[in-house]
Design a protein around this motif. Structure first.
Motif, mmCIF file in Angstrom:
data_model
loop_
_atom_site.group_PDB
_atom_site.id
_atom_site.type_symbol
_atom_site.label_atom_id
_atom_site.label_comp_id
_atom_site.label_asym_id
_atom_site.label_seq_id
_atom_site.Cartn_x
_atom_site.Cartn_y
_atom_site.Cartn_z
ATOM 1 N N PHE A 29 0.825 -1.209 0.000
ATOM 2 C CA PHE A 29 0.000 0.000 0.000
ATOM 3 C C PHE A 29 0.858 1.258 0.000
ATOM 4 C CE2 PHE A 29 -2.685 -3.363 1.562
ATOM 5 C CZ PHE A 29 -3.778 -3.199 0.731
ATOM 6 N N TYR B 141 -9.461 -4.107 4.183
ATOM 7 C CA TYR B 141 -9.028 -4.332 2.802
ATOM 8 C C TYR B 141 -9.735 -3.415 1.813
ATOM 9 C CZ TYR B 141 -7.755 -6.660 -1.494
ATOM 10 O OH TYR B 141 -7.270 -6.926 -2.744
ATOM 11 N N LYS B 142 -11.081 -3.397 1.867
ATOM 12 C CA LYS B 142 -11.775 -2.606 0.839
ATOM 13 C C LYS B 142 -11.566 -1.104 1.039
ATOM 14 C CE LYS B 142 -16.466 -2.306 2.688
ATOM 15 N NZ LYS B 142 -16.215 -2.977 3.979
ATOM 16 N N ASN C 134 -3.187 -6.664 -10.466
ATOM 17 C CA ASN C 134 -4.268 -7.041 -9.571
ATOM 18 C C ASN C 134 -3.792 -6.932 -8.132
ATOM 19 O OD1 ASN C 134 -5.589 -9.016 -7.807
ATOM 20 N ND2 ASN C 134 -6.816 -9.484 -9.606
ATOM 21 N N LEU C 135 -4.562 -6.219 -7.297
ATOM 22 C CA LEU C 135 -4.083 -5.935 -5.935
ATOM 23 C C LEU C 135 -3.863 -7.207 -5.120
ATOM 24 C CD1 LEU C 135 -3.352 -3.881 -3.766
ATOM 25 C CD2 LEU C 135 -5.751 -3.762 -3.160
ATOM 26 N N THR C 136 -4.832 -8.117 -5.166
ATOM 27 C CA THR C 136 -4.689 -9.350 -4.379
ATOM 28 C C THR C 136 -3.451 -10.120 -4.821
ATOM 29 O OG1 THR C 136 -7.057 -9.415 -4.746
ATOM 30 C CG2 THR C 136 -6.109 -11.160 -3.398
ATOM 31 N N LYS D 288 -8.123 -0.383 -0.319
ATOM 32 C CA LYS D 288 -8.123 -0.463 -1.773
ATOM 33 C C LYS D 288 -8.750 0.794 -2.361
ATOM 34 C CE LYS D 288 -9.517 -3.769 -5.322
ATOM 35 N NZ LYS D 288 -10.110 -5.088 -5.532
ATOM 36 N N THR E 175 -6.814 3.970 -1.732
ATOM 37 C CA THR E 175 -5.548 3.999 -2.447
ATOM 38 C C THR E 175 -5.758 4.368 -3.908
ATOM 39 O OG1 THR E 175 -4.610 2.331 -0.996
ATOM 40 C CG2 THR E 175 -3.544 2.630 -3.110
ATOM 41 N N PHE E 176 -6.814 3.803 -4.508
ATOM 42 C CA PHE E 176 -6.977 4.010 -5.945
ATOM 43 C C PHE E 176 -7.890 5.182 -6.280
ATOM 44 C CE2 PHE E 176 -5.727 -0.482 -5.720
ATOM 45 C CZ PHE E 176 -4.577 -0.385 -6.461
#
Lengths: 379, 373
Positions: free
Chosen positions: B24, B162-163, B226-228, B166, B169-170
């Motif tokens: 991150f 997590y969400k 892909n983040l994961t 995500k 961040t984006f």
């Protein structure tokens, strides 16, 4: 600690002279580093120099300063080139590239350092001190060396003045009108690496990154002109070097490098607060006056709206009614009265009996003009 | 557990913890913040020591972590003034705090046995010496347990938020509109980064912390979008560098931390150069191909434009065409060879003529490029 000792005390004079040269070199190239958003290049180069120092020691076998510096320069230079390659040929962001290269080079340098320490050769002791340099150990030959470096880094900056300027402010435009931006970028970066490496040995890793950034950041607050910024930045760098040296020599055990960093950072903070135009204090003052002027206009506008909505435009209204049209600007009754009095003095509003107010023909005319310029009615 | 296994386990724990928060960090373009934090925690340790007066207290870690967050706060404060760029703000704050730390250490050197070099460089080989003893029973090295706690903290944080992470961040704007507080996420993430740095740096030194925090995620960023996947890959790259670094270091009898950082670099170089489609070789190749393809179409269009005109001999003559394309001679020859090779054109009376096939190819690409359809 008297200032006059600066001119009589030999060691102090040497250190001060060294700091002045260092201030000029790092102030000049730091200006470009800060403007080009490459401020942390100093931190990176100074760490990445370690493997170069070790390799050069391994090859030459002695702690000859010039060779070690050459190794440091090459390592720092290669690191910058690698960062540029990563940045241009992949989607990796500049800061990630910087961090990775810094850590990897320094880690590899540590590997070499531990390897060297295993070699049966008494010579290697203190090799790492090269990185954590000590200002108080600046000798006369270091000063001469810094002087030479100063000449050889400032000269290209003067020769390529307009090219570097264009490169820093409008890189794309420089490329379009036909400057070879790759070569110029390389030259400027090389000069930055030289500046960092030259200062490294005398002042150490952390001081060097500060000396590149803080004077330039301070200078930026006082001017919008590149030439003035470079001169100011050099002066700030040199002054903080001298002041830091003085403080360190008057307080026992005070380390010189770190106190110079503290001084130079304080100069930056002061500049950010007090510099005219950009300084935060002036901005606050300006905001305050802007807000005041805005409230006066809003009150006049309220009177204007009332005037437009009545058959007799100059029919007086009481404070409550005027307050109704607040347009997001919350004014207390007291403030409202103050603003109305201001308008009265400038002849834009008129007070009637029982605290009733109305716009004057002058005020009405002025508002008409404003609304006409603004191109529409304000509700 | 023998010391070998212990060191490797600690290294792996450090690698995973750092890679997790590092992902991150680099996505938010704050890689250098990790560098800044790894320097400023020195001041935190020193200040905490003044309060606690005990160098072995775990509370020092908390002091250091708080200083890490303060660093972030100060950088943010300077950023908000818009007077300096973010990189300059970082570069202004961390040398300042670090210098304050060094000044305090030097001035009070008598009372603190704090070796600045040791703090910054660190040596993993010594980690097993510091044992955790509970009720007289030796249950393993202290840093192993500290890193285990830190790892669990990292996993919990990322799993729980997590969400939010995500999203903020984006798309900070969207996150704020939806009611997540980007400020909360920012500061909690940065606190996590500083706690992780402090704990890891106690075990392996500042440089390895930075190498593990920025290195593996950057490699993973090269490989995937892909983040994961990026999280899993960076954990994997972290572990590979840790284990290979350990064995190379024992082989050459050099610093373990430094070798691990070096392995991160080697891994990075391999992936950066060789990975299919987006590696250096692949992109260089496709850029070159694009250049040739474009030149090929340009040449064909040039033939179409001048074929059958009075100036045909001059414009399309095999010896004179190079004067009209303004390309380097060697490049011109190469392109003409390619055109002939592919049967897009042929030579008649020393004049280049386009074939039906070439015409079709050029026009289809022409419409594709200029989008006339």
């Amino acid at each position: 600690m008297a200032l006059s000792e600066l001119f009589t005390d030999y060691t102090l004079r040497t250190v001060a002279l060294g700091s002045i040269f260092l201030g000029i070199v790092s102030g000049t190239l730091g200006t470009y580093a800060v403007l080009r958003k490459q401020s942390l290049i100093g931190d990176m180069v100074s760490h990445a120099a370690l493997p170069g120092i070790c390799l050069s020691f391994l090859i030459i076998g002695s702690k000859n300063t010039e060779w070690l510096l050459l190794g440091a320069f090459l390592a720092g230079w290669i690191a910058t080139i690698i960062i540029n390659i990563i940045h241009t040929h992949s989607k990796i962001k500049y800061d990630s590239a910087l961090g990775t290269v810094l850590a990897v080079f320094f880690g590899f340098g540590l590997v070499l350092l531990t390897y060297i320490q295993k070699i049966p050769n008494a010579n290697q002791a203190g090799l790492e001190n090269f990185l954590f340099g000590q200002v108080s150990t600046i000798l006369q030959r270091d000063v001469i060396f810094m002087g030479i470096v100063a000449v050889f880094t400032i000269l290209p900056v003067i020769l390529f003045w307009k090219e570097f300027k264009l490169l820093s402010f409008d890189h794309d435009f420089a490329a379009i009108i036909g400057f070879s931006t790759n070569k110029l970028d390389l030259l400027l970066t090389t000069l930055m690496v030289i500046a960092v490496i030259a200062g490294l040995q005398s002042v150490g890793v952390v001081l060097m990154s500060a000396m590149l950034i803080a004077p330039a950041v301070s200078a930026r607050q006082w001017t919008d002109k590149l030439s003035v910024m470079i001169v100011l930045s050099s002066i700030f760098g040199a002054v903080s070097g001298v002041v830091g040296t003085l403080i360190s020599s008057s307080i026992p055990k005070m380390p010189t490098g770190p106190i110079i960093v503290v001084v130079v950072t304080i100069i930056a903070f002061i500049s950010m607060l007090f510099a005219p135009n950009r300084g935060l204090i002036w901005k606050k003052v300006r905001d305050y006056y802007n807000k005041k002027e805005l409230s006066t206009h809003m009150v006049l506008n309220n009177l204007y709206i009332l005037a437009k909505n009545h058959e007799d435009p100059f029919h007086p209204h009481d404070l409550e009614t005027i307050c109704l049209y607040n347009n997001g600007l919350r004014l207390s009754k007291r403030m409202m009265k103050k603003e109305l009095n201001k308008l009265k003095i400038s002849g834009l509003a008129k007070e009637y009996e029982e605290g009733n107010w109305a716009i004057t023909p002058e005020g009405f005319k002025k508002m008409e003009e404003i609304h006409f310029e603004g191109g529409g009615d304000m509700e | 557990m023998n010391p070998q296994l212990e060191i490797q386990t600690i290294a792996i724990l450090v690698a995973i913890s750092c890679s997790l928060s590092g992902v991150f960090l680099i996505l938010r373009q704050m890689a250098m913040m990790a560098d800044a934090i790894s320097h400023t925690i020195l001041l935190g340790i020193v200040l905490a020591f003044f309060v606690i007066q005990d160098l072995s207290s775990p509370l020092l870690i908390i002091g250091a972590a708080i200083m890490g967050t303060i660093t972030v706060f100060l950088v943010e404060t300077i950023n908000k003034t818009k007077l300096v760029n973010e990189d300059a703000a970082i570069g202004l704050i961390f040398p300042f705090l670090f210098s304050l730390g060094i000044i305090l250490v030097t001035l009070y050197a008598g009372s603190i046995h704090l070796d600045v070099d040791a703090v910054l460089l660190g040596e993993l080989a010594f980690a097993p010496f510091n044992r955790l003893i509970i009720n007289g029973v030796d249950i393993g090295p202290k840093s192993l347990y500290i890193m285990l706690v830190i790892l669990i903290l990292n996993i919990l944080y990322i799993a729980l938020f997590y969400k939010e992470l995500k999203l903020s961040t984006f798309d900070v704007g969207l996150a704020a509109t939806l009611g997540f507080s980007p400020v909360f996420i920012h500061y909690s993430l940065m606190s996590l980064v500083s706690i992780t740095s402090v704990a890891a740096f106690d075990a392996v030194g500042a440089i390895l912390v930075l190498a593990f925090m920025v290195g593996p995620p950057t490699i993973a960023y090269l490989v995937t979008d892909n983040l994961t996947k990026m999280i899993w890959l960076s954990v994997l790259f972290g572990i590979i560098s840790a284990i290979s670094g350990y064995w190379v270091a024992t082989w050459f009898d050099v610093t373990i931390a430094g070798t691990m950082a070096t392995m991160v670099g080697i891994l990075f170089a391999i992936v950066f150069i060789f990975i299919p489609e987006r590696g250096l070789i692949a992109t260089m190749h496709s850029k070159k191909e694009q250049k040739y393809e474009f030149a090929l179409i340009s040449l064909l269009m040039h033939i179409i434009n001048h074929q059958g005109t009075p100036r045909e001999i001059e414009e399309l003559g095999i010896d004179t065409i190079k004067n009209h394309l303004y390309w380097e001679e060697k490049f011109t020859e190469e392109i003409i060879d390619r055109v002939l090779d592919k049967n897009y054109a042929y030579i008649e009376d020393n004049i280049l003529k386009i074939s039906e096939e070439g015409k079709k190819f050029a026009l289809s690409n022409y419409y594709h490029i200029v989008d006339l359809d």
